[in-house]
Design a protein around this motif. Sequence first.
Motif, PDB file in Angstrom:
ATOM      1  N   UNK A 122       0.852  -1.185   0.000  1.00 43.34           N
ATOM      2  CA  UNK A 122       0.000   0.000   0.000  1.00 43.34           C
ATOM      3  C   UNK A 122       0.888   1.235   0.000  1.00 43.34           C
ATOM      4  N   UNK A 123       0.735   2.100  -0.998  1.00 48.81           N
ATOM      5  CA  UNK A 123       1.406   3.396  -1.018  1.00 48.81           C
ATOM      6  C   UNK A 123       0.358   4.499  -0.984  1.00 48.81           C
ATOM      7  N   UNK A 124       0.703   5.623  -0.369  1.00 49.10           N
ATOM      8  CA  UNK A 124      -0.228   6.753  -0.303  1.00 49.10           C
ATOM      9  C   UNK A 124       0.490   8.056  -0.616  1.00 49.10           C
ATOM     10  N   UNK A 125      -0.277   9.011  -1.100  1.00 54.09           N
ATOM     11  CA  UNK A 125       0.195  10.385  -1.312  1.00 54.09           C
ATOM     12  C   UNK A 125      -0.853  11.319  -0.735  1.00 54.09           C
ATOM     13  N   UNK A 126      -0.467  12.586  -0.538  1.00 48.74           N
ATOM     14  CA  UNK A 126      -1.414  13.554   0.009  1.00 48.74           C
ATOM     15  C   UNK A 126      -1.276  13.702   1.501  1.00 48.74           C
ATOM     16  N   UNK A 127      -2.408  13.629   2.212  1.00 46.55           N
ATOM     17  CA  UNK A 127      -2.418  13.794   3.675  1.00 46.55           C
ATOM     18  C   UNK A 127      -1.470  12.787   4.329  1.00 46.55           C
ATOM     19  N   UNK A 128      -0.762  13.158   5.412  1.00 46.96           N
ATOM     20  CA  UNK A 128      -0.881  14.405   6.167  1.00 46.96           C
ATOM     21  C   UNK A 128      -0.009  15.549   5.656  1.00 46.96           C
ATOM     22  N   UNK A 129       0.859  15.280   4.667  1.00 38.98           N
ATOM     23  CA  UNK A 129       1.802  16.305   4.237  1.00 38.98           C
ATOM     24  C   UNK A 129       1.122  17.391   3.409  1.00 38.98           C
ATOM     25  N   UNK A 130       0.237  17.000   2.499  1.00 37.39           N
ATOM     26  CA  UNK A 130      -0.469  17.981   1.679  1.00 37.39           C
ATOM     27  C   UNK A 130       0.493  18.895   0.952  1.00 37.39           C
ATOM     28  N   UNK A 131       0.245  20.203   1.081  1.00 40.51           N
ATOM     29  CA  UNK A 131       1.093  21.196   0.433  1.00 40.51           C
ATOM     30  C   UNK A 131       2.329  21.545   1.260  1.00 40.51           C
ATOM     31  N   UNK A 132       2.391  21.019   2.488  1.00 39.35           N
ATOM     32  CA  UNK A 132       3.507  21.358   3.363  1.00 39.35           C
ATOM     33  C   UNK A 132       4.823  20.735   2.902  1.00 39.35           C
TER      34      UNK A 132
ATOM     35  N   UNK B 280       8.483  24.948   5.775  1.00 40.30           N
ATOM     36  CA  UNK B 280       8.018  25.353   7.105  1.00 40.30           C
ATOM     37  C   UNK B 280       8.944  24.812   8.197  1.00 40.30           C
ATOM     38  N   UNK B 281       9.675  25.673   8.922  1.00 39.66           N
ATOM     39  CA  UNK B 281      10.602  25.178   9.941  1.00 39.66           C
ATOM     40  C   UNK B 281       9.901  24.564  11.148  1.00 39.66           C
ATOM     41  N   UNK B 282       8.574  24.752  11.243  1.00 43.18           N
ATOM     42  CA  UNK B 282       7.827  24.169  12.361  1.00 43.18           C
ATOM     43  C   UNK B 282       7.359  22.743  12.065  1.00 43.18           C
ATOM     44  N   UNK B 283       7.537  22.287  10.830  1.00 47.16           N
ATOM     45  CA  UNK B 283       7.095  20.945  10.478  1.00 47.16           C
ATOM     46  C   UNK B 283       7.987  19.901  11.154  1.00 47.16           C
ATOM     47  N   UNK B 284       7.384  18.870  11.681  1.00 51.26           N
ATOM     48  CA  UNK B 284       8.105  17.759  12.297  1.00 51.26           C
ATOM     49  C   UNK B 284       7.774  16.482  11.544  1.00 51.26           C
ATOM     50  N   UNK B 285       8.701  15.923  10.782  1.00 50.95           N
ATOM     51  CA  UNK B 285       8.421  14.672  10.072  1.00 50.95           C
ATOM     52  C   UNK B 285       7.958  13.557  11.016  1.00 50.95           C
ATOM     53  N   UNK B 286       8.565  13.497  12.188  1.00 50.06           N
ATOM     54  CA  UNK B 286       8.169  12.456  13.143  1.00 50.06           C
ATOM     55  C   UNK B 286       6.705  12.595  13.535  1.00 50.06           C
ATOM     56  N   UNK B 287       6.274  13.807  13.857  1.00 49.49           N
ATOM     57  CA  UNK B 287       4.884  14.016  14.271  1.00 49.49           C
ATOM     58  C   UNK B 287       3.913  13.807  13.111  1.00 49.49           C
ATOM     59  N   UNK B 288       4.349  14.134  11.905  1.00 45.43           N
ATOM     60  CA  UNK B 288       3.502  13.871  10.743  1.00 45.43           C
ATOM     61  C   UNK B 288       3.276  12.359  10.590  1.00 45.43           C
ATOM     62  N   UNK B 289       4.293  11.592  10.865  1.00 47.61           N
ATOM     63  CA  UNK B 289       4.173  10.137  10.796  1.00 47.61           C
ATOM     64  C   UNK B 289       3.208   9.618  11.857  1.00 47.61           C
ATOM     65  N   UNK B 290       3.271  10.186  13.057  1.00 44.44           N
ATOM     66  CA  UNK B 290       2.344   9.753  14.104  1.00 44.44           C
ATOM     67  C   UNK B 290       0.899  10.036  13.703  1.00 44.44           C
ATOM     68  N   UNK B 291       0.663  11.176  13.067  1.00 43.73           N
ATOM     69  CA  UNK B 291      -0.679  11.483  12.560  1.00 43.73           C
ATOM     70  C   UNK B 291      -1.101  10.476  11.488  1.00 43.73           C
ATOM     71  N   UNK B 292      -0.178  10.143  10.617  1.00 47.86           N
ATOM     72  CA  UNK B 292      -0.460   9.274   9.479  1.00 47.86           C
ATOM     73  C   UNK B 292      -1.088   7.949   9.908  1.00 47.86           C
ATOM     74  N   UNK B 293      -0.588   7.403  11.002  1.00 47.29           N
ATOM     75  CA  UNK B 293      -1.064   6.087  11.439  1.00 47.29           C
ATOM     76  C   UNK B 293      -2.516   6.110  11.909  1.00 47.29           C
TER      77      UNK B 293
END
Length: 549
Positions: free
Chosen positions: A234-244, A271-284
Amino acid sequence: MTDREMMEFDVVIVGGGPAGLATACRLMQQAQEKNQEISVCLVEKGSEIGAHILSGAVVDPKALTELFPDWKEMGAPLLSEVNQDELYWLGSETGSKKFSSWMVPKTLHNQGNYIISLGNLCRWLAEQAESLGVEIFPGFSAAALSYDEEGNVEGVITGDMGVAADGSQKSGYMPGMILKAKYTIFSEGCRGHLGKELIERYQLDEGKSPQHYALGIKELWDVPADQSSPGLVVHTAGWPLGKEAGGGGFLYHLENNQVSIGLIVDLNYKNPFLSPYEEFQKYKHHPLIAKHLKGAKRVAYGARAIVKGGWASLPSMSFPGGLLIGCDAGTLNPAKIKGTHTAMKSGMIAAELLFKALQSEHPEKELSQYNDEVKASWLGKELEQARNFVPAMHKFGTFLGGAYNWLDQSIFSGSLPFTFKDMTPDYACTELASKHQPIAYPKPDGKLSFDKLSSVFLSNTNHEENQLCHLQLKDADVPIKENLPKYSEPAQRYCPAGVYEVVQQDEESVFQINSQNCIHCKTCDIKDPSQNIRWVTPEGSGGPNYPNM
């Protein structure tokens, strides 16, 4: 000057990943075929082969089949052939749209590929290499380059053992050794610190686009048997990253009721406030993903930078005394999102050339023809066909860039008469904090999402406490005086292991480096907007110990 012991070999290989191991195996295969004796040494900074290896991973077995045609009979750990291949657009935190097969660029179709643990494949390759006569030294980091009087690379120097944090020698101090070779091959993986020095010293990237990177964050989960679907991709694109940010997610079902899940975040985000780790936690938490993890248990965590610049960013891979191969050079095919088969092929081409040179009465010091051999191979053709994949995504964004790539790859097989380039380094894309709002990430629930420290615990990371810090600041004042006011010091957020913190001491902000947490992803060396952090090897065997990753 430190007195060091020296060992001499025909070839020294730095790094026990697929590129280095393929080089070693092919070299010794030729030696056996021609009844010749050559000495090959491979050094690996991890405590064992595979300890520092992390990848998704869906693997094209093309190069493995060339190297070991009977790999199935030999027991290579490729057990889950892809039988379901799905791509989704995530439009929101709950919405998803599945792409029809014809809408997916043909380079992303995975029929005939295998879902594997790359660490386990490397362990198997190491067994083959040793059985062929390669000397493998795990737990020894190649800390520095050794040059001869003419400025040619003559080998590497392994790291000193027993040096305290203040630079003094502890009891039991042991200086590193010089591993001298006729040719030294660098296969350190993405953003290798010696490869980086070689590129700068010999200007190997002159006239090339700057290299581009992503950060891949991965977890391994044990799932209930009735939820296991070995072979499902399964591959996905889009959320949670979107335009960020560019990038996307993946979820793969392996054998033994295990699922690997991860998020890849392009490191050119603004965006310097973006956290890849936290985006991953949202993704799940997305329903499409969460359903696969119901009743499951997280058993491993890790992260690693991914080199993705492709053809336009590929440096010259030869220099006096050796070669750059695999992800140390940047051979990953971004249109396929795969680098194992290309890394192995780069090593096999290197081995063919090295063997010829070693048999010559007057071997050339620089094997410059290696670049032409790579370009003439299927590896070179793959990378050239995929040359626009990354710059198109950077130029047009995920959706429009994806549409261009579908046309380019599916209809024209990469032959459209355009060549895009992205000349802005990833770190330079970071914008001032004043242009953005801080991102309020949800607290982890302890079921699908977790804090950084509990994740680092699962990576089995360890470093000797009283040792020189392997995360070096060129200027100790930059984090607080420059990065904090300009960018809100983004190291606090781009690091997926909680290494960097800004803490208050006596009402002053202090930049704190928790180097014990470092999982060797190399993101700081890449993304720091001031290019002030330099990653070097810690004391031997330090870092993560990844199982089955």
